[in-house]
Design a protein around this motif. Sequence first.
Motif, mmCIF file in Angstrom:
data_model
loop_
_atom_site.group_PDB
_atom_site.id
_atom_site.type_symbol
_atom_site.label_atom_id
_atom_site.label_comp_id
_atom_site.label_asym_id
_atom_site.label_seq_id
_atom_site.Cartn_x
_atom_site.Cartn_y
_atom_site.Cartn_z
ATOM 1 N N LYS A 59 0.833 -1.201 0.000
ATOM 2 C CA LYS A 59 0.000 0.000 0.000
ATOM 3 C C LYS A 59 0.873 1.257 0.000
ATOM 4 O O LYS A 59 0.593 2.224 -0.695
ATOM 5 N N GLY A 60 1.941 1.239 0.790
ATOM 6 C CA GLY A 60 2.857 2.377 0.833
ATOM 7 C C GLY A 60 3.552 2.594 -0.493
ATOM 8 O O GLY A 60 3.737 3.738 -0.933
ATOM 9 N N ASN A 61 3.921 1.498 -1.160
ATOM 10 C CA ASN A 61 4.574 1.616 -2.463
ATOM 11 C C ASN A 61 3.617 2.194 -3.505
ATOM 12 O O ASN A 61 4.025 2.993 -4.342
ATOM 13 N N ILE A 62 2.376 1.779 -3.452
ATOM 14 C CA ILE A 62 1.398 2.321 -4.404
ATOM 15 C C ILE A 62 1.239 3.817 -4.182
ATOM 16 O O ILE A 62 1.242 4.601 -5.136
ATOM 17 N N LEU A 63 1.114 4.218 -2.936
ATOM 18 C CA LEU A 63 0.956 5.638 -2.634
ATOM 19 C C LEU A 63 2.167 6.434 -3.103
ATOM 20 O O LEU A 63 2.028 7.504 -3.706
ATOM 21 N N ILE A 69 4.207 9.900 -9.788
ATOM 22 C CA ILE A 69 3.690 10.056 -11.149
ATOM 23 C C ILE A 69 2.904 11.362 -11.280
ATOM 24 O O ILE A 69 3.052 12.100 -12.255
ATOM 25 N N THR A 70 2.084 11.640 -10.279
ATOM 26 C CA THR A 70 1.287 12.872 -10.316
ATOM 27 C C THR A 70 2.181 14.099 -10.302
ATOM 28 O O THR A 70 1.970 15.055 -11.069
ATOM 29 N N GLN A 96 9.729 14.770 -16.768
ATOM 30 C CA GLN A 96 8.667 14.080 -16.017
ATOM 31 C C GLN A 96 9.194 12.770 -15.439
ATOM 32 O O GLN A 96 8.940 12.442 -14.281
ATOM 33 N N PHE A 97 9.946 12.032 -16.213
ATOM 34 C CA PHE A 97 10.509 10.753 -15.759
ATOM 35 C C PHE A 97 11.458 10.963 -14.580
ATOM 36 O O PHE A 97 11.391 10.247 -13.577
ATOM 37 N N VAL A 98 12.336 11.948 -14.695
ATOM 38 C CA VAL A 98 13.307 12.216 -13.627
ATOM 39 C C VAL A 98 12.599 12.649 -12.347
ATOM 40 O O VAL A 98 12.893 12.138 -11.256
ATOM 41 N N ILE A 99 11.667 13.562 -12.462
ATOM 42 C CA ILE A 99 10.957 14.051 -11.268
ATOM 43 C C ILE A 99 10.141 12.927 -10.630
ATOM 44 O O ILE A 99 10.103 12.791 -9.412
ATOM 45 N N THR A 100 9.498 12.107 -11.456
ATOM 46 C CA THR A 100 8.733 10.976 -10.931
ATOM 47 C C THR A 100 9.631 10.048 -10.130
ATOM 48 O O THR A 100 9.278 9.631 -9.022
ATOM 49 N N ASN A 101 10.801 9.724 -10.663
ATOM 50 C CA ASN A 101 11.720 8.828 -9.957
ATOM 51 C C ASN A 101 12.236 9.442 -8.664
ATOM 52 O O ASN A 101 12.312 8.771 -7.637
ATOM 53 N N VAL A 102 12.591 10.708 -8.708
ATOM 54 C CA VAL A 102 13.123 11.368 -7.511
ATOM 55 C C VAL A 102 12.060 11.414 -6.415
ATOM 56 O O VAL A 102 12.320 11.071 -5.255
ATOM 57 N N VAL A 103 10.861 11.821 -6.774
ATOM 58 C CA VAL A 103 9.789 11.929 -5.773
ATOM 59 C C VAL A 103 9.427 10.554 -5.226
ATOM 60 O O VAL A 103 9.222 10.382 -4.020
ATOM 61 N N THR A 104 9.366 9.552 -6.094
ATOM 62 C CA THR A 104 9.023 8.196 -5.647
ATOM 63 C C THR A 104 10.079 7.660 -4.687
ATOM 64 O O THR A 104 9.744 7.060 -3.663
ATOM 65 N N LYS A 105 11.342 7.875 -4.995
ATOM 66 C CA LYS A 105 12.417 7.349 -4.147
ATOM 67 C C LYS A 105 12.507 8.082 -2.812
ATOM 68 O O LYS A 105 12.879 7.496 -1.803
ATOM 69 N N HIS A 106 12.175 9.347 -2.794
ATOM 70 C CA HIS A 106 12.328 10.138 -1.575
ATOM 71 C C HIS A 106 11.020 10.374 -0.833
ATOM 72 O O HIS A 106 10.994 11.121 0.144
ATOM 73 N N SER A 107 9.950 9.742 -1.263
ATOM 74 C CA SER A 107 8.668 9.954 -0.592
ATOM 75 C C SER A 107 8.673 9.356 0.820
ATOM 76 O O SER A 107 7.976 9.853 1.709
#
Length: 118
Positions: A59-63, A69-70, A96-107
């Motif tokens: 669930k945390g990974n999905i969030l 992505i958003t 978009q790809f770079v920002i998505t990865n950065v935000v996902t990894k650091h969320s």
Amino acid sequence: MKKPNETATLKEAIALLKLKQAEDLLQLKDQYYYTYESLKPVNLIKNAFGQMATTSEFKGNILSNVIGITTGYLTKKVLLGSTHNPIKRILGTLLQFVITNVVTKHSEKVKENELQNS
């Protein structure tokens, strides 16, 4: 005392074995039906998602992924808008790809900071 008739004993044993065989056949048919139902693709997918959805880590990974992505999509739209220039579109997709990865990894770090500040 009368000695038991061997023929009657044998017939009784055969009858008991036939009853056991019929019971075993019913159990085998039930197990076959259960296995057949559980191996249908729809049920396999439903069971897999059901098991994954129950774990809190999933669930945390999905969030985290949805947030990433958003954020990437919104950043691309805000910075570039709707452009028809192919180079800007490619750069926007990379951004978009770079920002998505950065935000996902650091969320996870963001969530930890929010919990500590609360």
